[in-house]
Design an enzyme around this catalytic site. Sequence first.
Site, PDB file in Angstrom:
ATOM      1  N   ASN A 144      28.754  42.346  45.435  1.00 50.02           N
ATOM      2  CA  ASN A 144      28.561  40.925  45.176  1.00 50.02           C
ATOM      3  C   ASN A 144      28.707  40.080  46.433  1.00 50.02           C
ATOM      4  OD1 ASN A 144      28.181  40.729  42.217  1.00 50.02           O
ATOM      5  ND2 ASN A 144      30.184  41.700  42.151  1.00 50.02           N
ATOM      6  N   ASP A 163      28.981  50.323  40.485  1.00 49.06           N
ATOM      7  CA  ASP A 163      30.187  50.492  41.288  1.00 49.06           C
ATOM      8  C   ASP A 163      31.298  51.143  40.473  1.00 49.06           C
ATOM      9  OD1 ASP A 163      30.221  48.237  39.682  1.00 49.06           O
ATOM     10  OD2 ASP A 163      31.387  47.025  41.089  1.00 49.06           O
ATOM     11  N   THR A 174      36.044  41.602  43.923  1.00 46.34           N
ATOM     12  CA  THR A 174      35.685  40.297  43.373  1.00 46.34           C
ATOM     13  C   THR A 174      36.145  40.207  41.925  1.00 46.34           C
ATOM     14  OG1 THR A 174      33.757  40.203  44.822  1.00 46.34           O
ATOM     15  CG2 THR A 174      33.788  38.705  42.934  1.00 46.34           C
ATOM     16  N   THR A 185      53.590  22.977  43.620  1.00 47.88           N
ATOM     17  CA  THR A 185      52.411  23.368  42.847  1.00 47.88           C
ATOM     18  C   THR A 185      51.658  24.521  43.499  1.00 47.88           C
ATOM     19  OG1 THR A 185      52.182  21.118  41.997  1.00 47.88           O
ATOM     20  CG2 THR A 185      50.240  22.542  41.852  1.00 47.88           C
TER      21      THR A 185
END
Length: 240
Positions: free
Chosen positions: A10, A96, A120, A172
């Site tokens: 990708n 894959d 990914t 955060t």
Amino acid sequence: MRNLIIDQGNSSCKIDLFEGGQSIFHQRIERLTTDFLAQFATEHTWEEAILSSVVGEDEALDQWITEHSKRYIRLSADTQLPIGNLYKTPKTLGKDRIAVCVGANYLQPNRNLLVIDAGTAITYDIVNANNEYVGGNIAMGINMRFKALHAFTKKLPLVTAQEEVPLTGSNTEEAILSGVTNGLAFEIDGFINSYKAIYPELLVFLTGGNAKYFEKRIKNSTFVVQNLLSIGLNRILTFR
């Protein structure tokens, strides 16, 4: 015999030359083209070639590789494999995913295997001791999780992976870093433990771009093999 192994993923394309079952050359590029291959062929030689792509077919590439190889395989659902395939919809199975499983089975045949590919996306796939691909799971990879939190909320910032990850975030950014990274590590260990309860003497392979990142963050022991996909593709190519 020297083999050309191409994995178009990708986010990048990985090229290997295998000889005697071992990778003797490795290169990563953004995208495979005939112009690149023409230049590559001025510096390297091979006899047979295999290409696995998750981005669709390319007739020009297929024609070029066919003309410059004694034998060429574009991996598909119809390609003959050295392991059985129990997947109910083999045509939808990621190339894959099956390739890394073939690679793991080549390295550890006749064993129950869990193959985790942390790229990914992160995939979890099972090969049983009868040398059969059983199936698996697909989840979002670490960078995809960071991007999703940023994209689908109004105020959360985009965070990237870091080496130092607190268990409890004090702001955060740290809270996102901890939640995504530790959450994914807990997920990996959870899948491993669940599959160990089903498959005796399960061996776990960890591969993909983030394999090293998670190796030290999970509690279970694994075999980290970065080029497992290329090993699998070479095995498919040499299988007769």
